[in-house]
Design a protein around this motif. Sequence first.
Motif, PDB file in Angstrom:
ATOM      1  N   LEU A  82       0.829  -1.204   0.000  1.00 60.84           N
ATOM      2  CA  LEU A  82       0.000   0.000   0.000  1.00 60.84           C
ATOM      3  C   LEU A  82       0.864   1.255   0.000  1.00 60.84           C
ATOM      4  O   LEU A  82       0.591   2.218  -0.722  1.00 60.84           O
ATOM      5  CB  LEU A  82      -0.921  -0.017   1.217  1.00 60.84           C
ATOM      6  N   VAL A  83       1.930   1.245   0.790  1.00 65.42           N
ATOM      7  CA  VAL A  83       2.843   2.382   0.819  1.00 65.42           C
ATOM      8  C   VAL A  83       3.483   2.584  -0.554  1.00 65.42           C
ATOM      9  O   VAL A  83       3.593   3.709  -1.046  1.00 65.42           O
ATOM     10  CB  VAL A  83       3.921   2.198   1.901  1.00 65.42           C
ATOM     11  N   GLU A  84       3.892   1.498  -1.186  1.00 64.73           N
ATOM     12  CA  GLU A  84       4.498   1.620  -2.511  1.00 64.73           C
ATOM     13  C   GLU A  84       3.487   2.160  -3.519  1.00 64.73           C
ATOM     14  O   GLU A  84       3.838   2.926  -4.418  1.00 64.73           O
ATOM     15  CB  GLU A  84       5.033   0.270  -2.976  1.00 64.73           C
ATOM     16  N   GLY A  85       2.218   1.773  -3.349  1.00 62.57           N
ATOM     17  CA  GLY A  85       1.178   2.334  -4.205  1.00 62.57           C
ATOM     18  C   GLY A  85       1.043   3.834  -4.014  1.00 62.57           C
ATOM     19  O   GLY A  85       0.880   4.580  -4.977  1.00 62.57           O
ATOM     20  N   LEU A  86       1.116   4.282  -2.761  1.00 57.36           N
ATOM     21  CA  LEU A  86       1.074   5.716  -2.471  1.00 57.36           C
ATOM     22  C   LEU A  86       2.270   6.437  -3.076  1.00 57.36           C
ATOM     23  O   LEU A  86       2.145   7.538  -3.612  1.00 57.36           O
ATOM     24  CB  LEU A  86       1.046   5.941  -0.957  1.00 57.36           C
ATOM     25  N   VAL A  87       3.440   5.803  -2.980  1.00 53.95           N
ATOM     26  CA  VAL A  87       4.656   6.404  -3.525  1.00 53.95           C
ATOM     27  C   VAL A  87       4.556   6.536  -5.042  1.00 53.95           C
ATOM     28  O   VAL A  87       4.879   7.579  -5.618  1.00 53.95           O
ATOM     29  CB  VAL A  87       5.893   5.571  -3.135  1.00 53.95           C
ATOM     30  N   ALA A  88       4.103   5.470  -5.708  1.00 58.04           N
ATOM     31  CA  ALA A  88       3.973   5.511  -7.160  1.00 58.04           C
ATOM     32  C   ALA A  88       2.963   6.566  -7.594  1.00 58.04           C
ATOM     33  O   ALA A  88       3.181   7.295  -8.569  1.00 58.04           O
ATOM     34  CB  ALA A  88       3.557   4.128  -7.679  1.00 58.04           C
ATOM     35  N   GLN A 135      10.068   6.258   8.120  1.00 58.88           N
ATOM     36  CA  GLN A 135       9.908   4.866   8.516  1.00 58.88           C
ATOM     37  C   GLN A 135       9.629   3.898   7.371  1.00 58.88           C
ATOM     38  O   GLN A 135       9.840   2.708   7.515  1.00 58.88           O
ATOM     39  CB  GLN A 135       8.785   4.713   9.557  1.00 58.88           C
ATOM     40  N   ASP A 136       9.153   4.377   6.248  1.00 60.60           N
ATOM     41  CA  ASP A 136       8.737   3.459   5.196  1.00 60.60           C
ATOM     42  C   ASP A 136       9.595   3.513   3.935  1.00 60.60           C
ATOM     43  O   ASP A 136       9.553   2.588   3.134  1.00 60.60           O
ATOM     44  CB  ASP A 136       7.281   3.749   4.799  1.00 60.60           C
ATOM     45  N   LEU A 137      10.335   4.586   3.751  1.00 58.16           N
ATOM     46  CA  LEU A 137      11.102   4.734   2.518  1.00 58.16           C
ATOM     47  C   LEU A 137      12.557   5.003   2.844  1.00 58.16           C
ATOM     48  O   LEU A 137      12.868   5.788   3.720  1.00 58.16           O
ATOM     49  CB  LEU A 137      10.555   5.907   1.687  1.00 58.16           C
ATOM     50  N   GLY A 138      13.432   4.385   2.118  1.00 54.04           N
ATOM     51  CA  GLY A 138      14.844   4.673   2.273  1.00 54.04           C
ATOM     52  C   GLY A 138      15.195   5.985   1.601  1.00 54.04           C
ATOM     53  O   GLY A 138      14.449   6.495   0.768  1.00 54.04           O
ATOM     54  N   ARG A 141      15.085   5.963  -2.234  1.00 53.19           N
ATOM     55  CA  ARG A 141      13.761   6.004  -2.848  1.00 53.19           C
ATOM     56  C   ARG A 141      13.160   7.404  -2.742  1.00 53.19           C
ATOM     57  O   ARG A 141      12.526   7.899  -3.685  1.00 53.19           O
ATOM     58  CB  ARG A 141      12.847   4.973  -2.157  1.00 53.19           C
ATOM     59  N   VAL A 142      13.352   8.045  -1.610  1.00 53.94           N
ATOM     60  CA  VAL A 142      12.845   9.404  -1.444  1.00 53.94           C
ATOM     61  C   VAL A 142      13.480  10.336  -2.470  1.00 53.94           C
ATOM     62  O   VAL A 142      12.794  11.129  -3.128  1.00 53.94           O
ATOM     63  CB  VAL A 142      13.132   9.920  -0.021  1.00 53.94           C
ATOM     64  N   ASN A 143      14.789  10.246  -2.631  1.00 49.98           N
ATOM     65  CA  ASN A 143      15.482  11.097  -3.596  1.00 49.98           C
ATOM     66  C   ASN A 143      15.049  10.798  -5.023  1.00 49.98           C
ATOM     67  O   ASN A 143      14.975  11.700  -5.865  1.00 49.98           O
ATOM     68  CB  ASN A 143      16.998  10.916  -3.462  1.00 49.98           C
ATOM     69  N   GLU A 144      14.753   9.530  -5.291  1.00 49.59           N
ATOM     70  CA  GLU A 144      14.288   9.153  -6.630  1.00 49.59           C
ATOM     71  C   GLU A 144      12.968   9.830  -6.961  1.00 49.59           C
ATOM     72  O   GLU A 144      12.770  10.321  -8.078  1.00 49.59           O
ATOM     73  CB  GLU A 144      14.131   7.630  -6.700  1.00 49.59           C
ATOM     74  N   VAL A 145      12.071   9.876  -5.973  1.00 51.78           N
ATOM     75  CA  VAL A 145      10.747  10.445  -6.196  1.00 51.78           C
ATOM     76  C   VAL A 145      10.774  11.970  -6.156  1.00 51.78           C
ATOM     77  O   VAL A 145      10.206  12.650  -7.020  1.00 51.78           O
ATOM     78  CB  VAL A 145       9.747   9.903  -5.148  1.00 51.78           C
TER      79      VAL A 145
END
Length: 232
Positions: A82-88, A135-138, A141-145
């Motif tokens: 679900l978190v990855e869905g939110l990120v995408a 807590q959920d993203l490294g 990944r944050v920098n990628e987004v």
Amino acid sequence: MCNYRTASPVDRRFDMTNPHVHVGDGGRLRRQTQLTRARILGAARQELGRDPDCSLGDQVPAEAADVVRRTVYDHFAGRSALVEGLVADAAEALRRASAAVTVPDPDAAPAMARFVLALWPVGDRYRTLLRLAPQDLGAERVNEVLGPARDIATAIIERGQRQGVFHTGVPSEPLSRAIEGLVPALLECVNAGTWTDDGTRTATAALIAAGVDSDLAAAQVPRISCPSLLGA
């Protein structure tokens, strides 16, 4: 257990086994599936925006999105999915908002205002990303987004510092991060009902934070025409 609420009325209850959905109607089924996924993400985004430590229970997102529990699992196997869905979802919204600022403005102040106005319609997604990050993203990944949007903001600030319209006491990248924190904080005030804004007041605040005179910032932002961004 978290209590999810959606801001807008939900559609009728939908299950992948609903007899009113005809298997042969592939386009309709895809649209229903996309709408259901969006409702689940919207409920999760709203709750995580309030409480990033919230444990996403099985039944709560189902009730909020008005679907059966099995449908939630059809879309997301658990919290990480679900978190990855939110990120995408956030990454795509940010990409579109950033891409909307296609014509470089030689003047940094209006460029910054347009950029903030472009981000405002996707502010909830942006805010959720920032709150989930610890807590959920490294960091990678944050920098990628967020990297592309951060690069745009930093470049605008560097230009403004060279032009003498933004203050130079803080380097461009830290100043960009400060403004990055300002936008979702003001959006949170709007969501909490302690402030009203359609994005223009936040754009004005961003200019003031960057070093533009308050009267000049307040006069300049309303003159910026970007209806396509405000309606994104």
